[in-house]
Design an enzyme around this catalytic site. Structure first.
Site: not given
Length: 306
Positions: A181, A194
């Site tokens: 990401s 995350y």
């Protein structure tokens, strides 16, 4: 002193030149047709996709099947996988194998290895992942899911790579795409767990690529920003927010570009802009408050009610 400054100036110019060349390759490839199916098929007969039941994983499953590969779909919900399997077989003619597995658990990999036995796996897409909080949140408010996030976002990449890479090494060819990401490229407060889990994927992938690139194996990490998927509550699409199908089709153009890619030109431009912000400014309280408000407002106004 003058010689030192000249050397620094030349080094800066060289770095800028390398970045310009890399970006020009993105521009060129973005206007090209998709990578020939023969390239992907040359890696092996089968592609394995984790998190294949939704979003980016589902899109990769269809796209790789369209390129002529047979596909192994691995995800938690068997019913979803069966529906996707039937549609892929009907629309592409490729063979499909379904494996049910919950990647938040550690005891699934012997079963997966057994299901993959005997398959010539040329492509592995480590896509499965979980986002504990779509809206920005402090770590302690999401820490109840920390172990699941670690298993799903980190352990899955390591274990699936171990299962598949050894066979790719013996055949001296293969392609591994690890979906990270944009928030894994630098630390993102309020997405701390995350962000850290995706940073692991980046570091792990780039190190592995150096280890195995001379053995005919491509290992690439993708660092997209905004993609409209169930995990992101189907954010409204735009020039920056891509559908899963759009992202996957474009990302396959860049599999030979290097060890790391954002996966699409729009996200590459966004990454360049974000990287221009010095860390001291980016992590200042004023900037973080501004980003928190802007990003929260954006998410709330763009989350789809699907």
């Amino acid at each position: 002193m003058e010689q030192f400054l000249l050397s620094v100036g030349l080094l800066v110019c060289l770095v800028c030149l390398v970045k310009c060349v890399r970006f020009s390759r993105y521009l060129f490839l973005s206007f090209c047709k998709a990578l020939p199916g023969s390239f992907l098929r040359s890696m092996g007969q089968w592609a394995v996709i984790t998190g294949a039941g939704d979003g980016i994983g589902k899109a990769y499953s269809f796209e790789l099947a369209r390129h002529g590969l047979n596909v192994v779909l691995i995800s938690r919900t068997l019913e979803k996988l069966q529906v996707i399997s039937e549609e892929i077989e009907r629309t592409t003619g490729s063979r499909v194998k379904v494996v049910q597995a919950d990647f938040t658990r550690e005891d699934i990999y012997d079963h997966i290895e057994e299901q993959l036995k005997g398959l010539e796996i040329g492509v592995l897409v480590n896509n499965v992942g979980m986002l504990p909080n779509l809206l920005p949140s402090h770590f302690l408010s999401t820490s109840g899911e920390s172990q699941s996030v670690i298993h799903c976002n980190i352990t899955s990449v390591v274990k699936m790579t171990q299962l598949v890479l050894k066979h790719m090494e013996s055949r001296r060819r293969g392609l591994i795409l690890n979906i990270s990401s944009g928030v894994g490229v630098r630390p993102w407060p309020l997405y701390s767990l995350y962000s850290a889990s995706k940073a692991f994927v980046c570091t792990f992938s780039k190190a592995l690529n150096v280890e195995y690139r001379d053995k005919g194996i491509i290992i690439q990490v993708l660092t997209p920003y905004s993609v409209s998927t169930p995990m992101t509550k189907y954010l409204n699409t735009s020039r920056v927010t891509k559908t899963a199908d759009e992202f996957v089709k474009e990302s396959l153009k860049y599999v030979t570009i290097g060890a790391e890619t954002c996966g699409c030109l729009a996200h590459e431009i966004l990454a360049i802009i974000l990287n221009l912000i010095p860390s001291r400014i980016f992590y200042s309280s004023t900037t973080q408050r501004f980003l928190l408000k802007q990003f929260s407002d954006y998410l709330k106004s763009n989350i789809s009610n699907r």
